[in-house]
Design a protein around this motif. Structure first.
Motif, PDB file in Angstrom:
ATOM      1  N   GLN A   1       0.846  -1.235  -0.091  1.00  0.00           N
ATOM      2  CA  GLN A   1       0.163  -0.290  -0.172  1.00  0.00           C
ATOM      3  C   GLN A   1       0.945   0.855   0.382  1.00  0.00           C
ATOM      4  O   GLN A   1       1.713   1.646   0.632  1.00  0.00           O
ATOM      5  CB  GLN A   1      -0.951  -0.426   0.922  1.00  0.00           C
ATOM      6  CG  GLN A   1      -1.743  -0.955   1.210  1.00  0.00           C
ATOM      7  CD  GLN A   1      -2.890  -1.164   0.463  1.00  0.00           C
ATOM      8  OE1 GLN A   1      -3.643   0.312   0.450  1.00  0.00           O
ATOM      9  NE2 GLN A   1      -3.335  -1.614  -0.008  1.00  0.00           N
ATOM     10  N   LYS A   2       0.756   2.078  -0.955  1.00  0.00           N
ATOM     11  CA  LYS A   2       1.211   3.410  -0.758  1.00  0.00           C
ATOM     12  C   LYS A   2       0.499   4.458   0.797  1.00  0.00           C
ATOM     13  O   LYS A   2      -0.914   4.171   0.157  1.00  0.00           O
ATOM     14  CB  LYS A   2       1.061   4.219  -2.247  1.00  0.00           C
ATOM     15  CG  LYS A   2       1.967   3.895  -3.378  1.00  0.00           C
ATOM     16  CD  LYS A   2       2.303   4.735  -3.788  1.00  0.00           C
ATOM     17  CE  LYS A   2       3.001   4.288  -5.140  1.00  0.00           C
ATOM     18  NZ  LYS A   2       3.079   4.582  -6.735  1.00  0.00           N
ATOM     19  N   THR A   3       1.116   4.469   1.437  1.00  0.00           N
ATOM     20  CA  THR A   3       0.459   5.707   1.859  1.00  0.00           C
ATOM     21  C   THR A   3       1.246   7.166   2.336  1.00  0.00           C
ATOM     22  O   THR A   3       2.158   7.060   1.512  1.00  0.00           O
ATOM     23  CB  THR A   3       0.773   5.381   4.122  1.00  0.00           C
ATOM     24  OG1 THR A   3       2.765   5.665   4.036  1.00  0.00           O
ATOM     25  CG2 THR A   3       0.330   3.581   3.827  1.00  0.00           C
ATOM     26  N   ASN A   4       0.495   8.305   2.739  1.00  0.00           N
ATOM     27  CA  ASN A   4       1.607   9.608   2.451  1.00  0.00           C
ATOM     28  C   ASN A   4       2.048   9.716   3.414  1.00  0.00           C
ATOM     29  O   ASN A   4       2.132  11.094   3.600  1.00  0.00           O
ATOM     30  CB  ASN A   4       0.271  10.672   2.397  1.00  0.00           C
ATOM     31  CG  ASN A   4      -0.280   9.922   1.257  1.00  0.00           C
ATOM     32  OD1 ASN A   4       0.648   9.362  -0.163  1.00  0.00           O
ATOM     33  ND2 ASN A   4      -1.243  10.902   0.299  1.00  0.00           N
ATOM     34  N   THR A   5       1.748   8.954   4.886  1.00  0.00           N
ATOM     35  CA  THR A   5       2.651   9.726   6.137  1.00  0.00           C
ATOM     36  C   THR A   5       3.977   8.717   6.107  1.00  0.00           C
ATOM     37  O   THR A   5       4.442   9.646   7.557  1.00  0.00           O
ATOM     38  CB  THR A   5       1.527   8.266   7.223  1.00  0.00           C
ATOM     39  OG1 THR A   5       1.602   7.075   6.740  1.00  0.00           O
ATOM     40  CG2 THR A   5      -0.135   8.302   7.275  1.00  0.00           C
TER      41      THR A   5
ATOM     42  N   ALA B   1       0.121   1.197   8.866  1.00  0.00           N
ATOM     43  CA  ALA B   1      -0.294   2.410   9.473  1.00  0.00           C
ATOM     44  C   ALA B   1       0.335   2.275  11.083  1.00  0.00           C
ATOM     45  O   ALA B   1      -0.273   0.953  11.763  1.00  0.00           O
ATOM     46  CB  ALA B   1      -1.541   2.339   9.700  1.00  0.00           C
ATOM     47  N   PRO B   2       0.552   2.889  11.749  1.00  0.00           N
ATOM     48  CA  PRO B   2       0.911   2.542  13.429  1.00  0.00           C
ATOM     49  C   PRO B   2       0.390   2.518  14.376  1.00  0.00           C
ATOM     50  O   PRO B   2      -1.337   3.051  14.211  1.00  0.00           O
ATOM     51  CB  PRO B   2       2.132   3.874  13.514  1.00  0.00           C
ATOM     52  CG  PRO B   2       1.791   4.577  12.845  1.00  0.00           C
ATOM     53  CD  PRO B   2       1.407   4.395  11.280  1.00  0.00           C
ATOM     54  N   LEU B   3      -0.260   1.243  15.525  1.00  0.00           N
ATOM     55  CA  LEU B   3      -0.588   1.601  15.947  1.00  0.00           C
ATOM     56  C   LEU B   3      -1.272   2.166  17.123  1.00  0.00           C
ATOM     57  O   LEU B   3      -0.602   3.338  17.373  1.00  0.00           O
ATOM     58  CB  LEU B   3      -0.524  -0.498  16.757  1.00  0.00           C
ATOM     59  CG  LEU B   3      -0.290  -1.099  16.205  1.00  0.00           C
ATOM     60  CD1 LEU B   3       0.286  -2.603  17.132  1.00  0.00           C
ATOM     61  CD2 LEU B   3      -1.338  -1.907  15.200  1.00  0.00           C
ATOM     62  N   GLU B   4      -3.203   2.322  17.412  1.00  0.00           N
ATOM     63  CA  GLU B   4      -2.745   3.290  17.786  1.00  0.00           C
ATOM     64  C   GLU B   4      -2.249   2.900  19.607  1.00  0.00           C
ATOM     65  O   GLU B   4      -2.060   1.937  19.974  1.00  0.00           O
ATOM     66  CB  GLU B   4      -4.556   4.259  18.799  1.00  0.00           C
ATOM     67  CG  GLU B   4      -5.075   3.717  17.360  1.00  0.00           C
ATOM     68  CD  GLU B   4      -5.363   5.543  16.786  1.00  0.00           C
ATOM     69  OE1 GLU B   4      -5.096   6.114  17.936  1.00  0.00           O
ATOM     70  OE2 GLU B   4      -5.292   6.012  15.932  1.00  0.00           O
ATOM     71  N   PRO B   5      -1.897   4.543  20.491  1.00  0.00           N
ATOM     72  CA  PRO B   5      -1.339   4.018  21.595  1.00  0.00           C
ATOM     73  C   PRO B   5      -2.212   2.780  22.040  1.00  0.00           C
ATOM     74  O   PRO B   5      -3.574   3.461  22.138  1.00  0.00           O
ATOM     75  CB  PRO B   5      -1.261   5.853  22.371  1.00  0.00           C
ATOM     76  CG  PRO B   5      -1.977   5.969  21.284  1.00  0.00           C
ATOM     77  CD  PRO B   5      -1.815   5.535  20.128  1.00  0.00           C
ATOM     78  N   ARG B   6      -1.766   2.368  23.059  1.00  0.00           N
ATOM     79  CA  ARG B   6      -2.635   1.437  24.854  1.00  0.00           C
ATOM     80  C   ARG B   6      -3.432   2.575  25.829  1.00  0.00           C
ATOM     81  O   ARG B   6      -2.651   3.748  25.764  1.00  0.00           O
ATOM     82  CB  ARG B   6      -1.415   0.626  24.932  1.00  0.00           C
ATOM     83  CG  ARG B   6      -2.331  -0.221  26.093  1.00  0.00           C
ATOM     84  CD  ARG B   6      -3.445  -1.232  25.576  1.00  0.00           C
ATOM     85  NE  ARG B   6      -3.163  -2.268  24.128  1.00  0.00           N
ATOM     86  CZ  ARG B   6      -3.521  -3.396  23.941  1.00  0.00           C
ATOM     87  NH1 ARG B   6      -4.526  -3.113  25.143  1.00  0.00           N
ATOM     88  NH2 ARG B   6      -3.253  -3.806  22.945  1.00  0.00           N
TER      89      ARG B   6
END
Ligand code: MN
Length: 240
Positions: free
Chosen positions: A4-8, A13-18
């Motif tokens: 996947q191409k991402t613009n980030t 996509a990194p995991l959301e913080p716990r």
């Protein structure tokens, strides 16, 4: 697998913080690291703990921190899954080489009560052979915590009952005044070894009475003035 191409700038996509809930609030507490202190109460008049020595400590991943409610799955790889009830310190302002007298006014955001869940059979093997403790301590769901209570609400507890019962039968009971190393001493000691960060949790050790849990057990625990929780032990997680 399609790339996947991402613009980030991230590969994915990194995991959301716990996060953990904050008592009586809609905000949540982002969990940084989870530090756990070894023996910090005297068990059975054990004289072997010398207060001037730094206690052993170990870590769990942030992902091990889960809300202490509902069902907790029995973990894989053990036949001796044990409870340890502990006061949990939630750090709001980090730092290194902290002075003990500064810890409470400047660095602690709040408190919780949680379980340092342990695969005791794997810990005994690790202790005997001098291997690391991660397999025994750092597994999924191994650090359930009650909602975090801000210091503005609960102050700094120094004398309060800490207890745990299984299926209504009490197994652990002590008082925070029986801590060998006080919370300010512990946090200061840890900060001489690592730079603490906002979001870090510190499990402060468990009193005597640790024991095994079985599928179906209902576990309740608490620290007076901080909180209480009830969880049940469910079947192991299914393979996705
Ligand atoms: Mn522990």
């Amino acid at each position: 697998m399609t790339l996947q191409k991402t613009n980030t700038g991230y590969t994915f996509a990194p995991l959301e913080p716990r996060t953990l809930p904050v008592a009586d609030s809609s905000v949540v507490f982002p969990v940084g690291r989870v530090y756990c202190i070894g023996r910090n109460y005297r068990w059975n008049q054990d004289k072997s703990v010398a207060p001037q020595e730094m206690p052993p400590w170990f870590m769990k991943p942030a992902s091990a921190a889960v809300p202490a409610c509902g069902a907790l799955p029995y973990p894989p790889g053990t036949q001796d899954f044990c409870h340890e009830i502990e006061l949990v310190v939630a750090i709001g302002v980090g730092g290194r080489n902290l002075q003990a007298q500064d810890v409470e006014p400047l660095h602690i955001w709040g408190y919780s009560v949680g379980l340092d869940l342990t695969r005791r059979d794997l810990q005994q093997i690790a202790k005997r052979s001098g291997e690391p403790w991660e397999a025994a301590k750092a597994f999924d769901h191994s650090a359930p915590c009650a909602p975090i209570v801000p210091v503005s609400v609960c102050g700094h507890p120094r004398q309060a009952a800490i207890w745990l019962s299984v299926n209504g039968i009490e197994r652990q009971r002590s008082d925070l005044s029986d801590l060998i190393w006080s919370v300010p001493e512990l946090v200061a000691m840890l900060s001489r070894s690592v730079a603490l960060q906002p979001g870090d949790l510190i499990f402060t050790g468990t009193p005597a009475g640790v024991g095994a849990l079985q599928i179906g057990d209902v576990v309740s625990g608490g620290v007076t003035g901080i909180g209480e929780f009830t969880v049940s032990i469910s079947q192991p997680e299914a393979t996705p």
